[in-house]
Design an enzyme around this catalytic site. Structure first.
Site, short mmCIF file in Angstrom:
data_model
loop_
_atom_site.label_atom_id
_atom_site.label_comp_id
_atom_site.label_asym_id
_atom_site.label_seq_id
_atom_site.Cartn_x
_atom_site.Cartn_y
_atom_site.Cartn_z
N ALA A 1 -5.33 6.00 1.11
CA ALA A 1 -5.51 7.25 1.86
C ALA A 1 -6.91 7.82 1.71
O ALA A 1 -7.21 8.88 2.24
CB ALA A 1 -4.50 8.27 1.36
N GLU B 1 0.62 3.05 -13.17
CA GLU B 1 -0.58 3.57 -12.52
C GLU B 1 -1.12 4.76 -13.29
O GLU B 1 -0.36 5.65 -13.67
CB GLU B 1 -0.21 3.99 -11.09
CG GLU B 1 -1.35 3.86 -10.14
CD GLU B 1 -0.91 4.03 -8.70
OE1 GLU B 1 -1.24 5.07 -8.13
OE2 GLU B 1 -0.24 3.13 -8.14
N HIS C 1 -5.40 2.42 -5.61
CA HIS C 1 -4.62 3.44 -4.89
C HIS C 1 -5.57 4.31 -4.04
O HIS C 1 -5.64 5.52 -4.20
CB HIS C 1 -3.79 4.32 -5.84
CG HIS C 1 -2.72 5.11 -5.12
ND1 HIS C 1 -1.54 5.49 -5.73
CD2 HIS C 1 -2.65 5.57 -3.84
CE1 HIS C 1 -0.81 6.19 -4.86
NE2 HIS C 1 -1.46 6.24 -3.71
N CYS D 1 0.86 -1.20 0.00
CA CYS D 1 0.00 0.00 0.00
C CYS D 1 0.89 1.24 0.00
O CYS D 1 0.46 2.31 0.43
CB CYS D 1 -0.89 0.03 1.23
SG CYS D 1 -2.17 -1.22 1.23
N ALA D 2 2.16 1.09 -0.45
CA ALA D 2 3.10 2.21 -0.37
C ALA D 2 3.25 2.89 -1.73
O ALA D 2 2.55 3.87 -2.03
CB ALA D 2 4.43 1.72 0.18
N ARG D 3 4.13 2.35 -2.58
CA ARG D 3 4.31 2.89 -3.92
C ARG D 3 4.60 1.75 -4.89
O ARG D 3 5.26 0.76 -4.54
CB ARG D 3 5.48 3.89 -3.97
CG ARG D 3 5.14 5.27 -3.41
CD ARG D 3 4.09 6.00 -4.27
NE ARG D 3 3.77 7.31 -3.77
CZ ARG D 3 2.75 7.61 -2.95
NH1 ARG D 3 1.95 6.65 -2.51
NH2 ARG D 3 2.53 8.85 -2.57
C1 MLT Z 1 -0.13 9.61 -0.06
O1 MLT Z 1 1.03 9.75 -0.51
O2 MLT Z 1 -0.45 10.11 1.02
C2 MLT Z 1 -1.18 8.90 -0.85
O3 MLT Z 1 -0.61 8.09 -1.81
C3 MLT Z 1 -2.12 9.92 -1.35
C4 MLT Z 1 -3.03 9.54 -2.49
O4 MLT Z 1 -3.79 8.60 -2.42
O5 MLT Z 1 -3.02 10.22 -3.49
#
Ligand code: MLT
Length: 325
Positions: free
Chosen positions: A287, A261, A284, A230-232
């Site tokens: 958040a 993405e 994604h 759930c990071a990058r």
């Molecule tokens: C973040 O970096 O806080 C998240 O990836 C934000 C998002 O979902 O765009």
């Protein structure tokens, strides 16, 4: 102060910026050349973005830009080095969405263990497979390896402990305060991969973490283990991941982020990894809870207002020394 919002942004934040006396322009569709043009034409001093990329080209040609705020925590969508060169400061909103990401991580962990996506898919196809789906291993007593014990890793730990999981972590620096508070231990990265039943990634994206999970690392994991990202996207070598799962070297994975993405406002998804059996995917959205987005908007407004009123910069990721150098 003129503020351009070039991404989706909570209405509470737009209203609060106006109340703070800002001249707010909202155009979430802006990107690439159109954004470059808008930065020039509006002569805005602050730019607020989420997924929208901010390139060197845009920064160099924005005549009045002083501040770019990432309405989130990662700043990998912004060319921070170019911003520093141009004297533009970059701020983020760390911690405001950590709980939301931790909640999704827990959800994915349970979904993987219980195969919730496959179960639902079978039900939708009129299939009842109680026996096949009665083989979940359960979370209690399992080892969760957290890669990166920042704010999100901390929130994941607390939730995993409520499930009576055994948590270990790896990080470039030890966080002894959190170790003591939560009673967890730091282990070498390789050992974490070997020991864990679930590995969850919570490190920033970028060159330093690119393909941090590749063939070599996947080979260390248990064949019964699951990987959660759930990071990058770029942190996991997705081809290596697909091969590991297809060859029975890993039980499965859940990904909220991908190597390929779509950008803000793009609708087509081209990354092939969710087509691999035992890979679950979300869009994604780690958040993206209402409460997290309201908190992100509130923090973004606090950054703008503080800067407007006192010139002070909160959560600035490019330090003044670099700007002045
Ligand atoms: C973040 O970096 O806080 C998240 O990836 C934000 C998002 O979902 O765009």
């Amino acid at each position: 102060m003129k503020v351009l919002i070039a991404d989706a942004f909570d209405k509470s934040g737009i209203d609060a910026l106006k109340q703070a006396g800002c001249d707010v322009i909202v155009n979430p569709q802006l990107k690439d050349d159109a954004l470059r043009q808008a930065l020039k034409e509006t002569r805005c001093q602050a730019l607020i973005v989420r997924s929208t990329k901010v390139s060197a080209d845009m920064l160099k040609t924005a005549p009045a830009l002083e501040l770019v705020i990432r309405a989130g925590s990662g700043v990998d969508t912004i060319d921070v080095a170019a911003a520093t060169d141009c004297g533009v400061r970059v701020c983020n909103c760390p911690g405001t969405n950590s709980v939301a990401v931790a909640e999704l991580t827990m959800g994915l962990m349970i979904a993987l263990d219980r195969k919730i996506v496959d179960e639902t898919d079978d039900l939708r196809h009129g299939l009842w497979k109680k026996q096949e789906y009665s083989k979940a291993r359960g979370l209690k007593g399992r080892t969760l390896g957290i890669v990166g014990l920042g704010r999100i890793g901390y929130e994941v730990t607390k939730r995993a402990q409520a499930f009576e999981m055994n948590v270990v972590y790896s990080d470039v620096i030890a966080n002894e305060k959190v170790e003591r508070e939560l009673g967890i231990r730091k282990v070498p990265f390789e050992k974490l991969l070997e020991e864990s039943d679930f590995v969850t990634l919570h490190v920033p994206g970028g060159a330093e973490t690119k393909h941090m999970i590749g063939r070599e690392q996947l080979a260390l994991m248990k064949p019964t283990a699951f990987l959660i990202n759930c990071a990058r996207g770029g942190i996991v070598d997705e081809q290596a991941l697909a091969d590991a799962i297809e060859n029975g070297k890993l039980a499965g994975a859940a990904m909220d982020v991908f190597e390929i993405e779509p950008g803000a406002n793009e609708k087509e998804f081209k990354d092939p990894i969710p087509k691999v059996p035992h890979v679950y995917g979300t869009h994604h959205v780690g958040a993206s809870t209402e409460q997290a987005q309201a908190a992100v908007a509130e923090e973004t407004v606090r950054i703008v207002r503080t800067y407007k009123e006192s010139g002070e910069l909160l959560h600035c990721v490019n330090k003044p020394a670099e700007v002045l150098a």
